[in-house]
Design an enzyme around this catalytic site. Structure first.
Site, PDB file in Angstrom:
ATOM      1  N   TYR A  31      10.687 -49.669  24.547  1.00 30.58           N
ATOM      2  CA  TYR A  31      11.439 -48.137  25.745  1.00 30.58           C
ATOM      3  C   TYR A  31      10.092 -47.157  25.740  1.00 30.58           C
ATOM      4  CZ  TYR A  31      10.820 -45.043  21.451  1.00 30.58           C
ATOM      5  OH  TYR A  31      10.371 -43.929  20.586  1.00 30.58           O
ATOM      6  N   LYS A 146       6.770 -50.007  21.123  1.00 32.51           N
ATOM      7  CA  LYS A 146       7.282 -48.781  20.790  1.00 32.51           C
ATOM      8  C   LYS A 146       8.386 -49.162  21.221  1.00 32.51           C
ATOM      9  CE  LYS A 146       7.470 -43.999  23.064  1.00 32.51           C
ATOM     10  NZ  LYS A 146       7.857 -43.855  21.979  1.00 32.51           N
ATOM     11  N   GLU A 178       0.285 -41.274  10.932  1.00 36.09           N
ATOM     12  CA  GLU A 178       1.003 -40.440  12.088  1.00 36.09           C
ATOM     13  C   GLU A 178       2.203 -39.789  11.721  1.00 36.09           C
ATOM     14  OE1 GLU A 178       2.533 -43.034  15.716  1.00 36.09           O
ATOM     15  OE2 GLU A 178       2.935 -44.561  13.826  1.00 36.09           O
ATOM     16  N   LEU A 202       1.227 -45.894  16.529  1.00 31.22           N
ATOM     17  CA  LEU A 202       1.737 -45.864  18.122  1.00 31.22           C
ATOM     18  C   LEU A 202       0.510 -45.512  19.339  1.00 31.22           C
ATOM     19  CD1 LEU A 202       3.922 -46.792  20.869  1.00 31.22           C
ATOM     20  CD2 LEU A 202       5.058 -44.617  20.377  1.00 31.22           C
TER      21      LEU A 202
END
Length: 287
Positions: A31, A146, A178, A202
């Site tokens: 996505y 992702k 993250e 990511l």
């Protein structure tokens, strides 16, 4: 509200997805969220390139060429009259009946769905900052993809919410990776530090813009990562994503970061980010 299902722009109430779609059964898909300002996409190509790269990493065939996909998504944006907002799109591997973990040798027909929503800029995020908690990063080891598999992220995000915080900053032992839905950064002795773009995070598109503009305005950048100790002694802390841009973190696990206000370098970076948006999307983006 209009949505996309494959190449059809339809009313949301008419949208239907097969119960044996592998996205529903296995989270087997990828996505993206693309931001729009002033009715124009920001960093569109970077987001779509990442979508195709994520799909390639899991051997998923996206059933549209990039030019055709752009035409569809621009039509979705206009059909919903979006000024400042987000387009969410996902592509699943498609329908497999009966359900089977093993992917068939012949590619299934991928399924595209997308929606658009008005999401105004929240200037209180950028100016006042938000609180965060620390949480062990228990996700899988391919966070560079992702994918639709976000259970670990949602568990961490909800733990932060229950604690009255905006975000959970994740770490694997001493190594900070993250946020649950963001990239994380510190400013230490004038240098911007963030995790390397490897399999543990990511590589956010907003992250990429931030690193570029930071270098442009003379802020040294170190993509060497940082530890929990570094985080605890940082001069400034901030997070980023497509929607929240550059948001300061002013408190972590109940401990105030410095004076509890947005730091001067964080502000300079966000000002430079804003200038990049204006360059691409026009001055009405921030009226």
């Amino acid at each position: 509200m209009k949505v996309l299902v494959n190449n059809q722009l339809i009313e949301r109430v008419e949208a239907k997805i097969d119960i044996e779609d592998r996205g529903y059964q296995f989270g087997d898909g990828v996505y993206e969220v693309v931001r729009a300002y002033n009715g124009q996409f920001f960093t569109y190509e970077e987001h779509i390139d990442r979508l195709y790269a994520s799909a390639n990493k899991i051997d998923l065939v996206i059933p549209f060429e990039k030019a055709e996909l752009r035409e569809l998504l621009e039509g979705l944006l206009k059909a919903n009259n979006i000024g400042t907002g987000n387009v969410y799109l996902q592509v699943t591997r498609g329908i497999q009946s009966p359900r089977n973990h093993v992917v068939p040798e012949l590619p299934l027909e991928g399924v595209l769905t997308a929606s658009a929503s008005e999401v105004p800029r929240d200037t209180t995020l950028f100016e006042q900052g938000r609180k965060a908690i620390l949480e062990e990063d228990v996700r899988w080891l391919r966070c560079d993809i992702k994918s639709l598999n976000l259970l670990g992220n949602t568990m961490a995000k909800n733990k932060a919410h229950r604690a009255g915080a905006f975000e959970a900053i994740l770490h694997r032992g001493e190594e900070v990776t993250e946020g649950s839905a963001t990239n994380a950064y510190i400013i230490k002795d004038g240098t911007l530090m963030t995790h390397a773009a490897d399999n543990l995070i990511l590589s956010g598109i907003t992250r990429q813009v931030i690193l570029k503009v930071a270098r442009d305005i003379g802020v040294p950048v170190a993509e060497t990562g940082f530890t929990l100790t570094d985080l605890a002694t940082a001069d400034e802390v901030f997070i980023s994503s497509t929607t929240i841009e550059v948001t300061p973190i002013i408190e972590i696990d109940g401990k105030q970061v410095r004076d509890g206000k947005r730091g001067p370098i964080t502000k300079k970076i966000h000002d430079a980010f804003t200038a990049e948006v204006l360059k691409q999307c026009g001055e009405l983006a921030f009226s």
